[in-house]
Write an enzyme that holds these catalytic residues in place. Structure first.
Site, mmCIF file in Angstrom:
data_model
loop_
_atom_site.group_PDB
_atom_site.id
_atom_site.type_symbol
_atom_site.label_atom_id
_atom_site.label_comp_id
_atom_site.label_asym_id
_atom_site.label_seq_id
_atom_site.Cartn_x
_atom_site.Cartn_y
_atom_site.Cartn_z
ATOM 1 N N HIS A 61 -85.996 -39.212 -101.355
ATOM 2 C CA HIS A 61 -87.339 -38.714 -101.623
ATOM 3 C C HIS A 61 -87.753 -38.949 -103.077
ATOM 4 C CE1 HIS A 61 -86.314 -35.561 -98.323
ATOM 5 N NE2 HIS A 61 -86.688 -36.709 -97.793
ATOM 6 N N LYS A 70 -85.111 -33.864 -111.912
ATOM 7 C CA LYS A 70 -84.379 -32.811 -111.204
ATOM 8 C C LYS A 70 -82.983 -32.653 -111.787
ATOM 9 C CE LYS A 70 -86.699 -33.896 -106.863
ATOM 10 N NZ LYS A 70 -86.517 -34.444 -105.511
ATOM 11 N N TYR A 130 -81.827 -26.919 -107.257
ATOM 12 C CA TYR A 130 -82.343 -27.875 -108.223
ATOM 13 C C TYR A 130 -83.545 -27.343 -108.984
ATOM 14 C CZ TYR A 130 -84.928 -29.383 -103.968
ATOM 15 O OH TYR A 130 -85.651 -29.441 -102.807
ATOM 16 N N ASP A 167 -87.422 -38.606 -92.586
ATOM 17 C CA ASP A 167 -86.383 -39.459 -93.157
ATOM 18 C C ASP A 167 -85.956 -40.556 -92.184
ATOM 19 O OD1 ASP A 167 -86.535 -37.943 -95.444
ATOM 20 O OD2 ASP A 167 -84.729 -36.778 -95.024
#
Length: 183
Positions: A61, A70, A130, A167
Site C-alpha cells: 500500500h 511510517k 505504526y 490486495d
C-alpha cells in the site's frame, strides 16, 4: 538504540534499547530528539494498530498524494515487513527490502514517504503498530500486487497468503500510471 541502514536509501532498521529484569521489560519506542539524531525527522500525526492471523498479507500500500512516512513495529507476534521504493526519480525504483519484526526482538522499521509498504504475519496472530506522518486519505491510497514479478519480493510463505479483495485485485507496478507514483 542501534540504527542500521537497509539496502534501500532512507529505510532504516531500528533496534531500541530494551531494559529488562525479573519484572519484565521497558522500551522507549519513540523519542523525537533521539530519532531525529538517527535520521528520522518526522512529525507524526496518527498512530494505527492492526491485528491479524497467520498467513494474512497486508499490502503493498501507498498514499499519493498525502504520502505517509511510517515507523512500524510489532507489539505481539511476528511479521515479515517489506518496503518498496516507488519514487519515480529514485535510482532504487522498484527495489525492495524486508525485515523480520516481532514482539520478541522489538525491532522497528522506518518506511519513508514514497515507498510501498506491506507485511506478512508469520505467527499465530500479530498486533502491528505504526506511527504515520500524514492522516489516512482513502481517496489517495492504492495498492500494488504483493507478488509483482518485476519487484520480486521473496516472501517467507509455506502456502498462498490470505488477502483482502483490494490486495488480490491490485495491479502490477508497471500498470500504474507514472503520474500516480511519487516523484
Amino acid at each position: 538504540m542501534n540504527v542500521t541502514a537497509t539496502t534501500l536509501p532512507d529505510v532504516l532498521l531500528i533496534e531500541p534499547q530494551v531494559h529488562g529484569d525479573h519484572r519484565g521489560w521497558f522500551v522507549e519506542s519513540w523519542q523525537r530528539e533521539r530519532y531525529r539524531e538517527a535520521g528520522i525527522d518526522a512529525d507524526f500525526v496518527q498512530d494505527n494498530q492492526s491485528f491479524s492471523a497467520r498467513g494474512i498479507l497486508r499490502g503493498l500500500h501507498i498514499q499519493n498524494p498525502h504520502g505517509q512516512g511510517k515507523l512500524v513495529q510489532v507489539i505481539q507476534g511476528e511479521v515479515f515487513d517489506v518496503a518498496v521504493d516507488v519514487r519515480r526519480s529514485s535510482p532504487s525504483f522498484g527495489r525492495w527490502t524486508g525485515a523480520h519484526l516481532s514482539g520478541e526482538n522489538k525491532h522497528q522499521l522506518w518506511v519513508p514517504e514514497g515507498f510501498l509498504h506491506g507485511f506478512l504475519v508469520l505467527s499465530d496472530t500479530a498486533l502491528f503498530s505504526y506511527k504515520c506522518t500524514d492522516l489516512y486519505h482513502p481517496e489517495t491510497q492504492f495498492a500494488v500486487r504483493w507478488d509483482d514479478p518485476d519487484i520480486g519480493i521473496v516472501w517467507p510463505l509455506d502456502e498462498a497468503p490470505k488477502l483482502s479483495a483490494k490486495d488480490r485485485e491490485a495491479p502490477l507496478l508497471r500498470d500504474i500510471p507514472a503520474e500516480r507514483l511519487p516523484g
